[in-house]
Design a protein around this motif. Structure first.
Motif, short mmCIF file in Angstrom:
data_model
loop_
_atom_site.label_atom_id
_atom_site.label_comp_id
_atom_site.label_asym_id
_atom_site.label_seq_id
_atom_site.Cartn_x
_atom_site.Cartn_y
_atom_site.Cartn_z
N THR A 3 0.83 -1.20 0.00
CA THR A 3 0.00 0.00 0.00
C THR A 3 0.87 1.26 0.00
O THR A 3 2.08 1.19 0.25
CB THR A 3 -0.91 0.04 1.24
OG1 THR A 3 -0.08 0.19 2.41
CG2 THR A 3 -1.74 -1.24 1.35
N LYS A 190 0.16 5.90 -8.57
CA LYS A 190 -1.28 5.77 -8.88
C LYS A 190 -2.15 6.02 -7.65
O LYS A 190 -3.28 6.49 -7.77
CB LYS A 190 -1.56 4.38 -9.46
CG LYS A 190 -0.94 4.12 -10.82
CD LYS A 190 -1.74 4.73 -11.96
CE LYS A 190 -1.22 4.26 -13.31
NZ LYS A 190 -2.00 4.78 -14.45
N ALA A 191 -1.63 5.70 -6.45
CA ALA A 191 -2.39 5.97 -5.22
C ALA A 191 -2.51 7.47 -4.99
O ALA A 191 -3.53 7.97 -4.50
CB ALA A 191 -1.72 5.30 -4.03
N ASN A 193 -2.04 9.87 -7.52
CA ASN A 193 -2.71 10.45 -8.70
C ASN A 193 -3.07 9.32 -9.66
O ASN A 193 -2.25 8.88 -10.46
CB ASN A 193 -1.79 11.46 -9.39
CG ASN A 193 -2.40 11.99 -10.69
OD1 ASN A 193 -3.58 11.79 -10.98
ND2 ASN A 193 -1.58 12.67 -11.47
N PRO A 194 -4.33 8.85 -9.62
CA PRO A 194 -4.75 7.73 -10.48
C PRO A 194 -4.60 8.01 -11.97
O PRO A 194 -4.56 7.07 -12.77
CB PRO A 194 -6.23 7.55 -10.12
CG PRO A 194 -6.37 8.15 -8.76
CD PRO A 194 -5.42 9.30 -8.72
N ASN A 195 -4.48 9.29 -12.36
CA ASN A 195 -4.40 9.64 -13.79
C ASN A 195 -2.97 9.69 -14.32
O ASN A 195 -2.77 9.87 -15.52
CB ASN A 195 -5.08 10.98 -14.04
CG ASN A 195 -6.58 10.92 -13.75
OD1 ASN A 195 -7.24 9.95 -14.12
ND2 ASN A 195 -7.10 11.93 -13.08
N LYS A 197 0.47 8.60 -15.84
CA LYS A 197 0.83 7.49 -16.73
C LYS A 197 2.13 6.84 -16.28
O LYS A 197 3.09 7.55 -15.91
CB LYS A 197 0.99 8.00 -18.17
CG LYS A 197 -0.32 8.23 -18.90
CD LYS A 197 -0.08 8.47 -20.38
CE LYS A 197 -0.04 9.94 -20.67
NZ LYS A 197 0.06 10.24 -22.12
N GLU A 246 -1.96 -4.42 -13.40
CA GLU A 246 -2.94 -3.56 -12.72
C GLU A 246 -2.58 -2.08 -12.77
O GLU A 246 -3.45 -1.23 -12.93
CB GLU A 246 -3.09 -3.99 -11.27
CG GLU A 246 -4.14 -3.19 -10.49
CD GLU A 246 -4.37 -3.70 -9.09
OE1 GLU A 246 -5.14 -3.04 -8.35
OE2 GLU A 246 -3.79 -4.75 -8.72
N TYR A 247 -1.28 -1.77 -12.69
CA TYR A 247 -0.89 -0.38 -12.48
C TYR A 247 -0.15 0.28 -13.64
O TYR A 247 -0.07 1.51 -13.69
CB TYR A 247 -0.01 -0.27 -11.23
CG TYR A 247 -0.74 -0.53 -9.94
CD1 TYR A 247 -1.50 0.46 -9.33
CD2 TYR A 247 -0.66 -1.77 -9.31
CE1 TYR A 247 -2.16 0.23 -8.13
CE2 TYR A 247 -1.32 -2.02 -8.12
CZ TYR A 247 -2.06 -1.01 -7.53
OH TYR A 247 -2.72 -1.24 -6.35
N ASP A 249 0.65 1.38 -17.55
CA ASP A 249 -0.15 1.70 -18.75
C ASP A 249 0.39 1.06 -20.01
O ASP A 249 -0.38 0.65 -20.88
CB ASP A 249 -0.21 3.22 -18.92
CG ASP A 249 -0.96 3.89 -17.77
OD1 ASP A 249 -2.20 3.86 -17.78
OD2 ASP A 249 -0.30 4.39 -16.84
#
Length: 401
Positions: A3, A190-191, A193-195, A197, A246-247, A249
């Motif tokens: 996490t 990604k945790a 800022n999910p956007n 790349k 999963e994470y 791109d």
């Protein structure tokens, strides 16, 4: 499951010992590609690589009893140095298994921290098999270089450092070998800022993770061969592939020539000594493996432990490709004054001779002839054209090599 909190706790453990490395703008790349491009310079880390982060975090979390037994690792070099440093810091014994072809600079680096080094196998995976057996047989703690949650959490601290300095970073480019670095960075980034790349970069000669990513299932490489020895991993770990699927791109690949170009660029333009694995993210940007126009992009420069012999070879080839060095084989009459006349031609062209070899014994020569192999310093493509024209005008037979 790793996490963001695990990665933040790792950052606290590293504080005061492991460096927060520079994040600097790359002005030439930024201008050429119409983007804001930054380099995260983990080649400047204490052991010359990001690997110290995961190794130190892991040993720091072990209790005294486990440390007393000693730690074992398999590594192409950088994890080895990171773990050796951590073991010395916490006063525990370390035994490191490394491939036989590991560059001397990495072997010496590991030994300098007091670790025992065992050179075995042709690649990481063969060293790994020997290391795990040794750890089991001797009741020692095996520290995996990438498929370990505490190691991954340590590597993820790079993302925290990037996003603390530039909160609106849009794209992070990461080298991939086993996948621990990109997993940690991707989970943290990604945790926050999910956007954002995340792009991974493999070497063409070690593309197992790219093939697996595209097939969405583990596909091991039959063999690996690349100058980016730090990411020359043959087998794909399912656990790491699941995180990457999963994470991450996208995953792209770069050739050894593209990697060498990036090593030379970073040396010449940024004054950074970077190993092959550390240069692949920059290589992917330089050779336009994806679209980044108008983006804020960070390339991870993951390590700088390059063998001096390899660096010399890359520099030499780079000089030839950029028309700053010219190699010729010239056929002369084997008589007094012939060589002086040839050097006069080069003097007229204002070029400097840096190496010369005289051969009169080759079976390819006619009697009375000699071959001169000569290396010249030149000032670009037009200068080399002038040299060739002058040689022709003076009646010389020659070949550029």
């Amino acid at each position: 499951m790793i996490t963001l909190n695990d990665i933040k706790e790792a950052k606290k453990r590293l504080a005061g010992t492991v460096l927060t490395t520079p994040l600097v703008k790359a002005p030439i790349l930024s201008n050429d590609l119409n983007a804001q491009i930054y380099l995260k310079e983990d080649n400047l880390q204490l052991t010359g690589s990001f690997k110290i982060r995961g190794a130190f975090n892991t040993v720091a979390m072990m209790d005294d009893k486990r440390r007393k037994n000693g730690v074992v690792a398999a590594s192409a070099g950088n994890h080895a140095q990171g773990l050796a440093f951590a073991a010395k810091h916490f006063d525990c014994e370390a035994t490191i298994f490394m491939p036989e072809a590991t560059p001397l600079t990495k072997v010496s680096g590991v030994k300098s921290y007091g670790a025992n080094v065992v050179l075995v196998g042709e690649n990481f995976d063969e060293a790994y098999a020997n290391a795990t057996k040794f750890a089991l047989d001797n009741n020692k703690e095996f520290i995996h270089p990438f498929a370990d949650d505490t190691v991954i959490a340590g590597q993820g601290t790079i993302a925290l450092e990037i996003l603390e300095k530039i909160e609106d970073m849009e794209h992070i480019i990461v080298p991939i070998g086993g996948g621990g670095l990109i997993s940690g960075i991707a989970i943290a980034a990604k945790a926050i800022n999910p956007n954002i790349k995340i792009t991974g970069v493999v070497a063409t000669g070690a593309r197992g993770m790219k093939d697996s990513f595209e097939a969405r299932m583990p596909i091991d490489s039959a063999s690996v061969k690349t100058i980016a020895d730090g990411i020359a991993v043959r087998d794909v770990t399912p656990k790491l592939l699941d995180i990457i699927l999963e994470y991450v791109d996208q995953i792209v690949e770069v050739t050894d020539n593209e990697t060498a170009n990036a090593i030379l660029f970073l040396l010449e333009k940024h004054k950074l000594v970077v190993e092959g694995a550390g240069a692949v993210a920059t290589a992917a940007i330089m050779h336009k493996k994806f679209e980044i126009e108008n983006e804020k992009v960070c390339a991870i420069v993951s390590g700088g432990n390059i063998d001096v012999t390899m660096l010399s070879l890359i520099i030499d080839k780079g000089l030839v490709k950029s028309f700053r060095k010219m190699n010729l084989i010239v056929t002369l009459m084997d008589k007094p004054g012939a060589l002086m006349h040839l050097t006069d031609v080069f003097t007229q062209c204002s070029t400097n001779i840096v190496q010369i070899d005289y051969d009169r014994n080759s079976v390819k020569l006619e009697f009375g002839e000699a071959h001169v192999t000569i290396a010249l310093e030149t000032k670009g493509e037009e200068h080399q054209k002038l040299i060739r024209e002058n040689l022709k005008q003076n009646g010389y037979r020659f070949k550029q090599i």
